[in-house]
Motif scaffolding. Structure first.
Motif, mmCIF file in Angstrom:
data_model
loop_
_atom_site.group_PDB
_atom_site.id
_atom_site.type_symbol
_atom_site.label_atom_id
_atom_site.label_comp_id
_atom_site.label_asym_id
_atom_site.label_seq_id
_atom_site.Cartn_x
_atom_site.Cartn_y
_atom_site.Cartn_z
ATOM 1 N N ALA A 326 0.829 -1.206 0.000
ATOM 2 C CA ALA A 326 0.000 0.000 0.000
ATOM 3 C C ALA A 326 0.862 1.254 0.000
ATOM 4 C CB ALA A 326 -0.926 -0.001 1.215
ATOM 5 N N VAL A 329 2.273 1.725 -3.450
ATOM 6 C CA VAL A 329 1.254 2.227 -4.373
ATOM 7 C C VAL A 329 1.073 3.732 -4.190
ATOM 8 C CG1 VAL A 329 -1.217 2.193 -4.900
ATOM 9 C CG2 VAL A 329 0.038 0.037 -4.634
ATOM 10 N N ALA A 341 1.060 3.208 -10.875
ATOM 11 C CA ALA A 341 0.477 2.399 -9.803
ATOM 12 C C ALA A 341 -0.111 1.085 -10.301
ATOM 13 C CB ALA A 341 -0.602 3.200 -9.078
ATOM 14 N N LEU A 342 -0.617 1.057 -11.529
ATOM 15 C CA LEU A 342 -1.297 -0.141 -12.015
ATOM 16 C C LEU A 342 -0.428 -1.394 -11.977
ATOM 17 C CD1 LEU A 342 -3.618 0.863 -15.013
ATOM 18 C CD2 LEU A 342 -4.248 -0.291 -12.886
ATOM 19 N N LEU A 345 -0.584 -2.604 -8.483
ATOM 20 C CA LEU A 345 -1.904 -3.024 -8.028
ATOM 21 C C LEU A 345 -2.320 -4.370 -8.612
ATOM 22 C CD1 LEU A 345 -3.777 0.397 -8.101
ATOM 23 C CD2 LEU A 345 -3.318 -1.012 -6.095
ATOM 24 N N MET A 351 -6.812 -5.019 -3.775
ATOM 25 C CA MET A 351 -6.473 -3.605 -3.617
ATOM 26 C C MET A 351 -6.806 -2.828 -4.886
ATOM 27 S SD MET A 351 -2.794 -1.978 -2.451
ATOM 28 C CE MET A 351 -2.710 -3.134 -1.086
ATOM 29 N N LEU A 352 -6.607 -3.454 -6.036
ATOM 30 C CA LEU A 352 -6.945 -2.805 -7.305
ATOM 31 C C LEU A 352 -8.434 -2.495 -7.372
ATOM 32 C CD1 LEU A 352 -6.479 -1.947 -10.281
ATOM 33 C CD2 LEU A 352 -6.705 -4.363 -10.904
ATOM 34 N N ALA A 355 -9.472 0.331 -5.244
ATOM 35 C CA ALA A 355 -8.960 1.627 -5.702
ATOM 36 C C ALA A 355 -9.566 2.070 -7.031
ATOM 37 C CB ALA A 355 -7.433 1.548 -5.836
#
Length: 720
Positions: A326, A329, A341-342, A345, A351-352, A355
């Motif tokens: 986290a 990210v 970030a992708l 994630l 978490m993806l 978000a």
């Protein structure tokens, strides 16, 4: 006790065992007694009881009647202040003047000091001897009311025959332990009881909810069974359970001194988890202080052969630094936005999904394709509950919002202005198609799904934490129809250590959620409503009850918001017992103020706040009333909470709930069509092939072999 809990939560009576005999007369007597409470035996249950000895049937009847009476709140005597309620309730000012006059002139109150009644600001109503305390007995109340005239709209709930208690208990254990959604407090207590009862029976394949796993692990540790842990936080939760603390980790736990055997088991579990996946050390950071406190009890330095367990406490102390995903990210979003970030994630699909809103807001419209593609590639690795939460959230993000509603695990609620721009409708639709496709893929396959129309507007149970125990209670956001011309709200409480005053009130709101009036102890009647009178103490064993009766045809408001306020004394979590509910009366039905067969809902009152908002009643343009469950708790003031003081926050919360679109049981049933199922109303339809029934209660004539999903099993519809 176990039998009673199963009956209350499932409306199934574990098949009593005993010698054969002629118990038909006793069984019919039980059925007649049940009808007075709004229940009846199914044909199979009556036939089973009729074949047992009368004494066995009588023993069963005692347990069954106790269970269903408690379920609807009929296990206590509901006395009210005004004996003739809802008739002959005086004007509020007239009533107060009468109480004052009696206090100063009644010969029976010669010992009253008039000066003591005066406060700096005026008269202390609560000190008046005749105010807020019952002036008549329960017998006097019974004598003042005629019998209830039956109505075809009175509730009749069917009790079904279950399997023998060991089988019924085991089935309930597997259902609770394997539930994909968190349980409420009542079910958590039952889960732990059942885990011990079924410790030698077949165990669930998985226990997906971590706090449920902690309670199961405590039982397994006690009986020297292998622990179910795959994260370091699982071990922390178990340590909290062993110390009688909060396994949800919402509140810190004061760790007890543990037995050497338990310390060794916890450290060995930590060593296995970290040894198999060192990256899981990053989870320690979130609860570093609690790990340090736990280390003082576990003495990890005494176990040099468990080096990976020692690493956990090194991270907690800060001797070793492990950056969580986290945190990485957040750094990526700050440095390069969604494109940076992708790639991180996709390593944590859950978490993806959580978000998605943020990623879509930060991405230019032409870059949304990358987010949708990443979701499509990883969605199969995300838990069903997270998918459903994202689906519901995004549905409400395509329109501008007036306020954001936040509700924590205990039902504490607050709102803030919503300054986020709405997401692009076309992008939201694309994301929702990906989510729906994956949810549908995981749903069980049926040839026919029979859906009671009443559950199509019931919200999916994504969590039971803020849903209290009781009867007829549905998840937050559920909409149910209201039958009957009269609504009668009731609250009952029994204090434990000190005088306690709960107040039942009703707030009325107009079309734009502006204040339209109230009925409470400060305003006993008006707007088609009548209050039963204020009670200011509730000593055991009788406790106290307040009611409000509404003639829906005379209510001028668009919305009716019942609420329970803690005015003084103990809170909802401190009293011995407290519950709210409502009855419906058809036409001019009279009877006692509390008639169990007219009870539609009984909901336990729990929470650390001082005000509870169980549900909101709304009238549509055609004049039809519906109820929407809210399960909200307001912090309120430490003392002297009144409906007048929270009307603004209550209106904001009511509006936020009513304007939000919730994912429903009906939506999930419709998704089953993608697996080849025919989805239809039960009216006139028999089973075909593999059939499921989804409804509020199991129909009495439903054939064997049909999978039944009533509210106690709706969580089984949530895909893993």
């Amino acid at each position: 006790m176990l039998t009673t809990q199963i009956i209350r939560t499932t409306l199934r009576v574990p098949a009593p065992e005993g010698e054969p005999g002629d118990g038909a007369a006793a069984a019919r007597q039980l059925d007649a007694a049940l009808l007075r409470i709004g229940f009846k035996c199914s044909r199979e249950l009556l036939e089973h009881l009729s074949g047992l000895r009368p004494e066995t049937v009588i023993d069963t009847a005692v347990r069954v009647l106790a269970a269903v009476r408690e379920a609807v709140g009929d296990h206590v005597a509901h006395n009210v202040y005004f004996r003739d309620f809802p008739a002959n309730v005086p004007d509020t000012v007239e009533f107060w003047l009468d109480c004052l006059s009696r206090a100063l002139t009644d010969p029976a109150d010669e010992g009253v000091d008039g000066r003591r009644l005066l406060t700096a600001g005026g008269i202390d109503l609560l000190a008046l001897p005749s105010y807020g305390r019952y002036q008549h007995s329960w017998s006097d109340l019974l004598a003042a009311h005629d019998d209830l005239v039956p109505s075809v709209k009175d509730r009749v709930s069917v009790l079904h025959l279950g399997r023998p208690l060991p089988e019924e208990a085991h089935a309930r254990y597997l259902a609770l332990a394997a539930s994909p959604v968190p349980l409420n407090d009542e079910d958590l207590r039952l889960l732990e009881t059942l885990a011990a009862y079924c410790v030698d029976a077949e165990q669930p394949r998985t226990v997906p909810v971590r706090e449920n796993r902690a309670l199961v692990n405590r039982v397994r540790l006690t009986h020297d069974r292998p622990l179910l842990v795959d994260t370091v936080t699982d071990v922390l939760r178990l340590a909290c359970a062993l110390s009688g603390g909060d396994v949800t980790l919402a509140e810190p736990t004061r760790f007890r001194s543990l037995a050497r055997r338990d310390r060794r088991a916890l450290l060995a579990a930590l060593d296995r988890v970290v040894g198999a996946a060192p990256a899981k050390l990053a989870d320690v950071n979130r609860f570093a202080d609690r790990w340090k406190r736990l280390g003082e009890s576990l003495h990890p330095h005494e176990h040099p052969r468990l080096p990976h367990a020692q690493e956990v406490f090194a991270v907690a102390r800060g001797d070793r630094r492990v950056r969580s995903l986290a945190a990485r990210v957040e750094l990526a979003l700050a440095d390069g936005g969604p494109d940076r970030a992708l790639p991180l994630l996709v390593q944590a699909p859950g978490m993806l999904v959580r978000a998605l809103d943020r990623l879509l807001r930060l991405s230019a419209p032409e870059r949304a394709d990358a987010v949708v593609a990443a979701l499509a590639d990883t969605v199969g690795q995300v838990s069903g509950r997270v998918l459903l939460a994202a689906r519901e959230h995004l549905t409400n993000r395509a329109l501008p919002g007036t306020a954001r509603l936040f509700v924590n695990r205990t039902g504490r609620a607050w709102t803030v202005p919503d300054g986020r721009p709405p997401l692009d409708r076309a992008v939201v639709d694309r994301v929702n198609r990906v989510l729906d496709d994956e949810i549908a893929r995981r749903l069980p396959a049926y040839d026919l799904v029979l859906v009671d129309p009443a559950v199509r507007t019931a919200a999916l149970p994504r969590s039971g934490k803020a849903v209290p125990g009781g009867f007829g209670v549905l998840p937050r956001g559920s909409v149910t129809s209201v039958d009957g011309r009269h609504l009668r709200f009731f609250v009952h409480w029994t204090q434990q250590r000190s005088d306690t005053d709960f107040d039942l009130s009703v707030l009325l709101l107009n079309d734009d959620f502006q204040y339209g009036g109230q009925v409470s102890w400060t305003s006993l009647s008006g707007y088609g409503a009548v209050h039963s009178g204020d009670i200011v103490e509730a000593p055991a064993p009788e406790g106290a009850t307040e009611m409000i009766d509404l003639d829906l045809s005379r209510v001028p408001a668009r919305y009716v918001v019942p609420q329970v306020n803690v005015y003084s004394g103990e809170g909802f979590d401190q009293v011995a017992e407290s519950f709210f509910g409502y009855m419906t009366r058809d036409g001019e039905q009279e009877g006692l103020p509390f008639e169990p067969r007219t009870v539609r809902v009984r909901s336990d009152l729990r929470g650390s706040g001082q005000v509870v908002l169980p549900l909101v009643f709304a009238r549509d343009a055609s004049g039809v009333w519906t109820a929407r469950w809210t399960h909200l708790v307001l912090s309120g003031e430490p003392r002297f909470n009144r409906v007048e003081g929270n009307r603004v926050s209550t209106a904001l919360l009511a509006r936020s709930i009513l304007e939000r679109e919730y994912l429903t049981v009906g939506h999930l049933a419709d998704l089953m069509r993608r697996n080849g199922a025919e989805v239809a109303s039960p009216a006139g339809r028999g089973p075909r092939g593999r059939t499921a029934y989804v409804g509020l209660e199991r129909p009495e004539d439903l054939p064997d072999g049909v999978d039944v999903f009533t509210p106690d099993r709706w969580s089984a519809l949530v895909p893993e």
